[in-house]
Design a protein around this motif. Sequence first.
Motif, short mmCIF file in Angstrom:
data_model
loop_
_atom_site.label_atom_id
_atom_site.label_comp_id
_atom_site.label_asym_id
_atom_site.label_seq_id
_atom_site.Cartn_x
_atom_site.Cartn_y
_atom_site.Cartn_z
N HIS A 1 -22.41 120.78 -15.46
CA HIS A 1 -23.09 121.49 -14.37
C HIS A 1 -24.43 120.85 -14.04
N ASP B 1 -17.62 123.05 -8.38
CA ASP B 1 -17.14 124.21 -9.13
C ASP B 1 -16.86 123.80 -10.57
N CYS C 1 -18.44 131.73 -19.53
CA CYS C 1 -18.68 132.70 -18.45
C CYS C 1 -20.03 133.39 -18.62
N ARG C 2 -20.36 133.73 -19.85
CA ARG C 2 -21.64 134.40 -20.11
C ARG C 2 -22.82 133.43 -19.94
N PHE D 1 -22.84 131.06 -17.64
CA PHE D 1 -22.98 130.83 -16.20
C PHE D 1 -22.47 132.04 -15.42
N PRO D 2 -23.11 133.19 -15.58
CA PRO D 2 -22.60 134.40 -14.92
C PRO D 2 -22.61 134.32 -13.40
N GLU D 3 -23.58 133.59 -12.84
CA GLU D 3 -23.63 133.47 -11.38
C GLU D 3 -22.42 132.72 -10.84
N LEU D 4 -22.05 131.62 -11.50
CA LEU D 4 -20.87 130.88 -11.08
C LEU D 4 -19.61 131.72 -11.23
N ALA E 1 -19.38 135.00 -11.15
CA ALA E 1 -19.36 136.08 -10.15
C ALA E 1 -19.06 135.55 -8.76
N ALA E 2 -19.42 134.29 -8.50
CA ALA E 2 -19.21 133.71 -7.17
C ALA E 2 -17.82 133.11 -7.01
N ARG F 1 -16.76 130.51 -8.62
CA ARG F 1 -16.90 129.06 -8.71
C ARG F 1 -16.63 128.53 -10.11
#
Length: 407
Positions: free
Chosen positions: A219, A226, A245-246, A248-251, A253-254, A256
């Motif tokens: 990233h 993505d 996932c935890r 990069f929570p923004e990715l 949720a989006a 991505r």
Amino acid sequence: MTSPISQSIHPGVDVAQVTAPLPDAEIRSRTDSYFNRTRRIVSAFGDCAVTYAFFIRTPVISAPTLMLRWLENVMAERNSPCEIEIVHPEGEWVGAGEPLVYVTGSFTHLADLETLLLQKLGSPCVAALRAYQMALSLPRTQFLAMDARHCAGFEMQELMAYAASVGGRAARRDGAIGFVGTANDAVAAFFDTPHGLGTMPHALIGYAGSTVRAAEMFHETFPETDLVVLVDYFGQEITDALAVCRRFPELAAAGRMAVRLDTHGGRFMEGLNPQESYAVLNRHAPQALRRYRSDKELRYLIGTGVSAAAVWSMRDALDEAGFPRVKIIGSSGFGVTKCACMADARAPLDVVGTGSYIPERWNETYATADIIAYNGQERVKMGREFLLPSTRAAQRLGATTDRTAQS
């Protein structure tokens, strides 16, 4: 020279390995000797116009464009016109033994091309059918062509990528998403994409020392791309998927982010065993277990590796942890039968990465050509009369007459 050849190949695709005309000396060295001798004999005793019928002994999806482009290029180099009649357009289903293409031209200039023409026809047509069948089995799933590592060189890579694009488009016409891309840049334009798709191999995770750290490195280097993370390296698919996932929570949720399941066929995914796999699938798709199945099909449902139960288990874990928009990519052995089993189990796969549309039985790819006319007079070896246009016309007329009589 007539050119009714499909323009489906994107102009940005460099198909030099397949379609570039070869010098006559190289054609001679790569073709069967009896074709070379035939050319010399015909040149000495007088040329004639011949018509070739090209066919395959098994049902296929028509994928003749690369072969025909090569033929056009060679005949242009030889300054010898030819006529091409495409019986079954690219992407159309073709029955076993049905002519795909008729080619008419100088016997002298066509005689030594048969070997190379057949090489460029059979395998793409069979691979296109398999790609079509896979995509149609999972119509709401995107497919990524990952065949390059299984190909025997650049030319086969181009033929197989072309085949996947043809089969994918045929499936799209029938309502599926089909193949949306490939894993490398050279053939990406077959799929109308500017570059190959994919993020990280297992080797990057080994280098980073952890799945999360590999995701961070990726990233940081490609922030606009993505994030797709392999999660099987340490045998902790669920644990590592949730950890990324935890992180990069923004990715997540989006929408991505995706996790790629590539679990080795020698073990179960984290948290599964035969009993738990059965229980997972019984909760989500009990009808899939109640049908009679071969051992191979049952393994795709509840066995080791990337099974339908593994996909459902990952989906459950992501949803329960609050990551419903994180996608699941499946890879590892996704052929026609495995895709059909996944469809039967309604496995929630967003993407499938596969190279398994490459024909399993290579003898099914053997294309054949026969001359069916000399100077316009129909003549073909005994047993191949079904290739003659007049015979085929009579068969169609008979079928029409039968239907009329029955009605």
